[in-house]
Design a protein around this motif. Structure first.
Motif, PDB file in Angstrom:
ATOM      1  N   HIS A   1       1.070  -0.840  -0.312  1.00 42.03           N
ATOM      2  CA  HIS A   1       0.605  -0.009  -0.226  1.00 42.03           C
ATOM      3  C   HIS A   1       0.862   1.524   0.444  1.00 42.03           C
ATOM      4  CE1 HIS A   1      -2.918  -2.687   1.498  1.00 42.03           C
ATOM      5  NE2 HIS A   1      -2.451  -3.452   1.691  1.00 42.03           N
ATOM      6  N   VAL A   2       0.328   1.613  -0.716  1.00 38.15           N
ATOM      7  CA  VAL A   2       0.764   3.281  -0.529  1.00 38.15           C
ATOM      8  C   VAL A   2       0.848   4.253   0.443  1.00 38.15           C
ATOM      9  CG1 VAL A   2       1.548   6.262  -1.719  1.00 38.15           C
ATOM     10  CG2 VAL A   2       0.603   3.716  -2.742  1.00 38.15           C
ATOM     11  N   GLN A   3       1.451   4.917   1.200  1.00 35.69           N
ATOM     12  CA  GLN A   3       2.084   5.201   2.269  1.00 35.69           C
ATOM     13  C   GLN A   3       2.970   6.565   2.338  1.00 35.69           C
ATOM     14  OE1 GLN A   3       0.752   3.913   6.063  1.00 35.69           O
ATOM     15  NE2 GLN A   3       2.527   4.962   7.044  1.00 35.69           N
ATOM     16  N   MET A   4       2.082   7.757   2.487  1.00 34.50           N
ATOM     17  CA  MET A   4       3.317   9.089   2.131  1.00 34.50           C
ATOM     18  C   MET A   4       3.805   9.027   3.941  1.00 34.50           C
ATOM     19  SD  MET A   4       2.972   9.138  -0.758  1.00 34.50           S
ATOM     20  CE  MET A   4       4.115  10.827  -0.945  1.00 34.50           C
ATOM     21  N   LYS A   5       3.452   9.399   4.843  1.00 45.12           N
ATOM     22  CA  LYS A   5       4.213   9.890   5.787  1.00 45.12           C
ATOM     23  C   LYS A   5       4.782   7.975   6.799  1.00 45.12           C
ATOM     24  CE  LYS A   5       1.400  14.008   7.171  1.00 45.12           C
ATOM     25  NZ  LYS A   5       1.018  14.631   8.006  1.00 45.12           N
ATOM     26  N   GLN A   6       5.593   7.491   7.039  1.00 48.07           N
ATOM     27  CA  GLN A   6       5.936   7.142   8.070  1.00 48.07           C
ATOM     28  C   GLN A   6       6.241   6.012   7.153  1.00 48.07           C
ATOM     29  OE1 GLN A   6       5.275   7.778  11.584  1.00 48.07           O
ATOM     30  NE2 GLN A   6       7.716   9.140  12.191  1.00 48.07           N
ATOM     31  N   PRO A   7       6.234   5.514   6.043  1.00 45.84           N
ATOM     32  CA  PRO A   7       5.614   4.444   5.455  1.00 45.84           C
ATOM     33  C   PRO A   7       7.285   3.125   5.909  1.00 45.84           C
ATOM     34  CG  PRO A   7       7.463   5.457   3.496  1.00 45.84           C
ATOM     35  CD  PRO A   7       6.896   6.445   4.911  1.00 45.84           C
ATOM     36  N   ASP A   8       7.133   2.083   5.697  1.00 43.01           N
ATOM     37  CA  ASP A   8       7.729   0.655   5.660  1.00 43.01           C
ATOM     38  C   ASP A   8       9.232   0.761   5.181  1.00 43.01           C
ATOM     39  OD1 ASP A   8       6.298  -0.519   8.030  1.00 43.01           O
ATOM     40  OD2 ASP A   8       5.132  -1.350   6.519  1.00 43.01           O
ATOM     41  N   LEU A   9       9.119   1.276   3.858  1.00 42.56           N
ATOM     42  CA  LEU A   9      10.081   1.766   2.648  1.00 42.56           C
ATOM     43  C   LEU A   9       9.822   3.035   2.145  1.00 42.56           C
ATOM     44  CD1 LEU A   9      11.574  -1.472   0.261  1.00 42.56           C
ATOM     45  CD2 LEU A   9      10.712   0.656  -0.454  1.00 42.56           C
ATOM     46  N   THR A  10      10.734   3.521   1.861  1.00 46.22           N
ATOM     47  CA  THR A  10      10.780   3.860   0.831  1.00 46.22           C
ATOM     48  C   THR A  10      12.208   4.661  -0.605  1.00 46.22           C
ATOM     49  OG1 THR A  10      10.446   6.408   2.034  1.00 46.22           O
ATOM     50  CG2 THR A  10      11.986   7.083   0.267  1.00 46.22           C
ATOM     51  N   LEU A  11      11.762   4.256  -1.620  1.00 48.45           N
ATOM     52  CA  LEU A  11      12.134   4.076  -3.361  1.00 48.45           C
ATOM     53  C   LEU A  11      12.571   5.438  -2.780  1.00 48.45           C
ATOM     54  CD1 LEU A  11      13.638   1.678  -4.975  1.00 48.45           C
ATOM     55  CD2 LEU A  11      10.953   2.178  -6.600  1.00 48.45           C
ATOM     56  N   ARG A  12      13.859   5.618  -3.185  1.00 44.62           N
ATOM     57  CA  ARG A  12      14.610   6.667  -3.930  1.00 44.62           C
ATOM     58  C   ARG A  12      14.944   6.859  -5.092  1.00 44.62           C
ATOM     59  NH1 ARG A  12      15.143   6.922   1.651  1.00 44.62           N
ATOM     60  NH2 ARG A  12      14.385   8.992   2.939  1.00 44.62           N
ATOM     61  N   VAL A  13      14.407   8.147  -5.680  1.00 47.84           N
ATOM     62  CA  VAL A  13      15.351   7.584  -7.792  1.00 47.84           C
ATOM     63  C   VAL A  13      15.647   9.205  -7.906  1.00 47.84           C
ATOM     64  CG1 VAL A  13      14.562   7.781 -10.083  1.00 47.84           C
ATOM     65  CG2 VAL A  13      13.073   6.342  -8.280  1.00 47.84           C
ATOM     66  N   GLU A  14      16.887   9.385  -8.297  1.00 47.92           N
ATOM     67  CA  GLU A  14      18.010  10.177  -8.865  1.00 47.92           C
ATOM     68  C   GLU A  14      17.837  10.025 -10.252  1.00 47.92           C
ATOM     69  OE1 GLU A  14      20.634  12.317  -6.907  1.00 47.92           O
ATOM     70  OE2 GLU A  14      20.006  11.838  -4.820  1.00 47.92           O
ATOM     71  N   VAL A  15      17.360  10.911 -11.161  1.00 47.59           N
ATOM     72  CA  VAL A  15      17.053  11.402 -12.845  1.00 47.59           C
ATOM     73  C   VAL A  15      18.233  11.957 -12.934  1.00 47.59           C
ATOM     74  CG1 VAL A  15      16.219  11.715 -15.002  1.00 47.59           C
ATOM     75  CG2 VAL A  15      14.742  10.829 -13.292  1.00 47.59           C
ATOM     76  N   ARG A  16      19.580  11.781 -13.144  1.00 50.28           N
ATOM     77  CA  ARG A  16      20.357  12.803 -13.501  1.00 50.28           C
ATOM     78  C   ARG A  16      21.496  12.458 -14.995  1.00 50.28           C
ATOM     79  NH1 ARG A  16      24.614  10.540  -8.876  1.00 50.28           N
ATOM     80  NH2 ARG A  16      23.297   9.514  -7.207  1.00 50.28           N
TER      81      ARG A  16
END
Length: 405
Positions: free
Chosen positions: A140-155
């Motif tokens: 499930h999507v959860q914006m505050k304090q999720p179990d996992l944050t997938l960070r993406v950097e487009v360079r």
């Protein structure tokens, strides 16, 4: 998973305004110092974060070293993929799969410096969120304090994805607060004091007094080994050994027993101040904890500090012994510190030292020794060694520990 890069986020130094660049440069040098034996890693300190290009280096080893570097808030290992959305989608699925548990929550956090890539920041968040929802059941999507944050950097040179963040050591980069001389004994307290000084950005140089034949080579090696332990936080530390035998013998012969410790410590402080002045140190650090032993009362500190106007800083002054021991165990100096090799602070120790030495009487007794001559001779015999991470000095250390058990 084989990572390509580690992204480092800054701690307190992010608030340093016009000094920010110098703080970041110092942190970059410190990181290079702790990774000196992993030449494949390239360190790139940028304005908002630092990037470590691994070039095949062991990411676990690099992150272990980073965990000790002051000035880092946290860091994330990243995988680089080409500027291809299909490759990004598959890498995102693979990363989530490693940590997936039914019922977990997640969010996508995209940053984009390459504004020519097809998807905007919000579009990438939305697209990858859908990819993950379709690939996994009961997530499930959860914006505050999720179990996992997938960070993406487009360079411009690729897209970097990370799904784990590890806490750093915080504090300030070592060297940003100037240089201080640390009076290092072989006990528990002074290595902890050195660690706390470094955490606030002080570049420490260790000053250790040795008195052969009353103190052994093992006692000297122990102090150097303690210094080597502390290099994990800065990359290298200068160790300064000061011969103290003749001073102690003369004090023992000419000073009343109750004042032996006071005069001895006044001489140690004079020598440390002389070294600080020569080496551009701004202050003296020691491991004194108020009330812990006879020489660590307010009256005793007053009588000892009388020999200098240079600042004397005591990072553990208000800590009790158990608190100090807890830190010593955390930084892995405790087991070394308790090895029973006498240092010069314990030899010639009187059975009943003055806990409240009189300053006037201290000065009067001290006139019985040749202060300037003794200082000059000791300073002429100083030896300096630069100690790096991984160096060892105590021979057959495992056998020594075994004998004590």
């Amino acid at each position: 998973m084989q990572y390509d890069e580690i992204m480092v986020r800054y701690g307190e130094l992010s608030t340093k305004g016009k000094n920010r660049k110098s703080f970041i440069d110092r942190l970059g040098n410190n990181v290079r110092g702790v990774l000196h034996d992993i030449p494949d890693v390239k360190v790139h300190p940028d304005h908002d974060r630092m990037h470590l290009t691994l070039n095949g280096a062991d990411s676990a080893l690099v992150m272990k070293r980073l965990s000790n570097v002051f000035g880092i808030e946290n860091y994330s290992p990243s995988v680089k993929v080409d500027l291809d959305q299909a490759l990004v989608d598959q890498q995102a699925i693979d990363m989530v799969k490693e940590q997936y548990k039914p019922g977990m929550t997640f969010k996508i956090d995209t940053r984009r410096s390459n504004h020519h890539f097809g998807l905007s920041t919000y579009e990438m968040n939305d697209h990858l969120g859908g990819v993950i929802l379709n690939a996994f059941d009961d997530i499930h999507v959860q914006m505050k304090q999720p179990d996992l944050t997938l960070r993406v950097e487009v360079r411009n040179n690729g897209i970097f994805l990370s799904s784990q963040t590890f806490a750093g050591a915080m504090g300030m980069p070592v060297g940003t607060a100037g240089k201080g001389m640390m009076m290092l004994s072989g006990g528990i307290d002074s290595p902890v004091a050195a660690y706390l000084a470094m955490k606030r950005g002080v570049q420490v140089e260790m000053v250790h007094f040795f008195s052969p034949p009353y103190t052994s080579q093992q006692a000297l090696d122990k102090a150097m080994e303690l210094t080597a332990k502390l290099t994990a936080y800065t990359g290298k530390i200068r160790f300064i050994q000061v011969p103290f035998t003749k001073i102690q013998e003369e004090i023992k012969e000419k000073i009343p027993e109750g004042y032996l410790m006071t005069v001895q410590r006044r001489m140690m402080l004079r020598l440390t101040v002389a070294l600080a002045e020569k080496r551009h140190g701004l202050g003296i650090f020691n491991g004194e904890s108020l009330g812990q032993v006879a020489s660590q009362t307010m009256e005793s500190m007053l009588a000892i500090n009388d020999v200098t106007t240079m600042p004397i800083l005591r990072p553990v002054v208000s800590m009790d012994k158990n608190e100090i021991i807890d830190v010593a165990k955390k930084i892995d100096t405790f087991d070394l510190s308790v090895l029973p090799f006498e240092d010069c602070c314990t030899i010639f120790a009187p059975p009943a030292p003055k806990t409240k030495p009189n300053l006037d009487r201290t000065r009067e007794f001290e006139q019985r020794i040749d202060v300037e001559g003794l200082l000059e001779e000791a300073l002429a015999g100083v030896k300096m060694t630069e100690i790096h991470p991984g160096e060892t000095f105590l021979n057959q250390q495992e056998d020594v520990f075994a004998e004590l058990l």
